[in-house]
Design a protein around this motif. Structure first.
Motif, PDB file in Angstrom:
ATOM      1  N   LYS A  44      45.308   8.692  27.606  1.00  0.00           N
ATOM      2  CA  LYS A  44      44.282   8.549  26.572  1.00  0.00           C
ATOM      3  C   LYS A  44      43.374   7.347  26.850  1.00  0.00           C
ATOM      4  N   ALA A  45      43.958   6.262  27.350  1.00  0.00           N
ATOM      5  CA  ALA A  45      43.162   5.073  27.652  1.00  0.00           C
ATOM      6  C   ALA A  45      42.166   5.354  28.766  1.00  0.00           C
TER       7      ALA A  45
ATOM      8  N   LEU B 199      44.423   4.691  20.066  1.00  0.00           N
ATOM      9  CA  LEU B 199      45.258   5.213  21.149  1.00  0.00           C
ATOM     10  C   LEU B 199      46.729   5.386  20.776  1.00  0.00           C
TER      11      LEU B 199
END
Length: 332
Positions: A191-192, A35
């Protein structure tokens, strides 16, 4: 209810707390190379767990201490029979702890990359090996009449235990991704959240397989019900993160991990370490300390446990806000 049953339940709760809290720590560490696109983003990710990771590990110390005091036979057989994997876990946790403290000691990109690798390995290795260890506990191992482990190391790497290792790793990675989505802002959060949804689907399948398979090693109506609750809770976590509800997703994933852990202990009970030959199994009765020891431990737990819970709850409240790249000062 006997004190042996009370302390079996207490140890189950301690392991549950450890896997819920340390689970997202492991997940964040494992996701560092996935990430974070630069050192600043890695620092953001590390800072989300920086104030709490060492407090979360206290649950492991307490669980091991309670196991030693309440069920010394269980402790002795487990830590001798599983000596090598448990030693690797301990070394990985030590390296991980050192990495948190040392990665900023030199203003060198190479130095930080080296310690980041230690942090990543120190997060992935324990997650996998805890799953392997609990898989073997549920499946049963070869014990002799003196309750000593007589199997070999490679016997611990059986299919069920390996599925347990993979399940726990993917669970923790998803739990960590949800935690990052809850605690960060900007690119890392986006993104997480995307990763949590994808990994969560895979984790849901693995959880259903691992817990369902475990029922064939001594399941009961209680363990089946708990397993269903765990799978449903995980499904709700995946649905919540897909809807952008990070708080509900984290709550549901914590519940799912907690109930899944309790499911494994429910499958075990009344055994604490089943043997291939049932006559040699360790149970809550033949592995327990004396009644006097259990009484003293019970009074100590009644007094100290609420204080620990209050302090840790206060810590999470203090560090509840989101952080992002804008919160990271320049320099190493």
């Amino acid at each position: 209810m006997q004190l042996t049953d009370v302390w079996f339940a207490a140890i189950a709760v301690l392991w549950t707390g450890y896997f819920i809290l340390e689970g997202f720590d492991f997940g964040v560490g494992a996701l560092l190379p996935v990430l974070a696109s630069d050192d600043t983003e890695r620092r953001v990710m590390i800072n989300t767990i920086g104030p709490v990771w060492d407090g979360n590990e206290v649950w492991l110390v307490t669980a091991a201490g309670a196991l030693f005091a309440a069920f010394p036979e269980w402790y002795a057989t487990l830590f001798s029979g599983f000596y090598l994997p448990l030693l690797v876990i301990l070394l990985a946790l030590i390296v991980r702890g050192v990495a948190f403290e040392y990665r900023t000691k030199q203003d060198s990109a190479r130095w930080r990359r080296g310690w980041d690798r230690c942090l990543i390995a120190g997060s992935i290795v324990p997650a996998v090996l805890w799953g392997v260890a609990f898989g073997n506990m549920v499946r049963g191992v070869r014990l002799d009449a003196r309750h000593e482990y007589v199997g070999g190391f490679w016997e611990l790497l059986n299919p069920y235990a390996l599925v347990g290792g993979l399940t726990m790793l993917v669970l923790f990675v998803t739990h960590g991704a949800i935690f990052l989505a809850l605690k960060t802002e900007g690119d890392i959060r986006r993104k997480a959240r995307a990763l949590a949804w994808k990994a969560g689907v895979v984790a849901g399948v693995l959880v259903a397989v691992f817990l369902g398979w475990g029922q064939f090693h001594g399941g009961s109506a209680v363990s089946v019900a708990l397993g269903v609750v765990a799978v449903v809770a995980w499904g709700l976590a995946v649905a919540a993160i897909a809807a952008g509800r990070e708080g509900w997703a984290f709550t549901a994933s914590a519940v799912a991990i907690g109930v899944a852990t309790l499911t494994l202990f429910a499958v075990l009970y009344p055994n604490v370490l089943p043997a291939v030959d049932p006559a040699n199994s360790l149970t809550t009765t033949n592995a327990a300390s004396t009644v006097k020891s259990l009484r003293i431990m019970t009074w100590a737990a009644v007094f100290f446990l609420p204080l620990v819970l209050l302090y840790q709850s206060w810590t999470y409240w203090v560090f509840r806000r989101r952080i992002g790249v804008r919160n990271i000062p320049a320099g190493h």
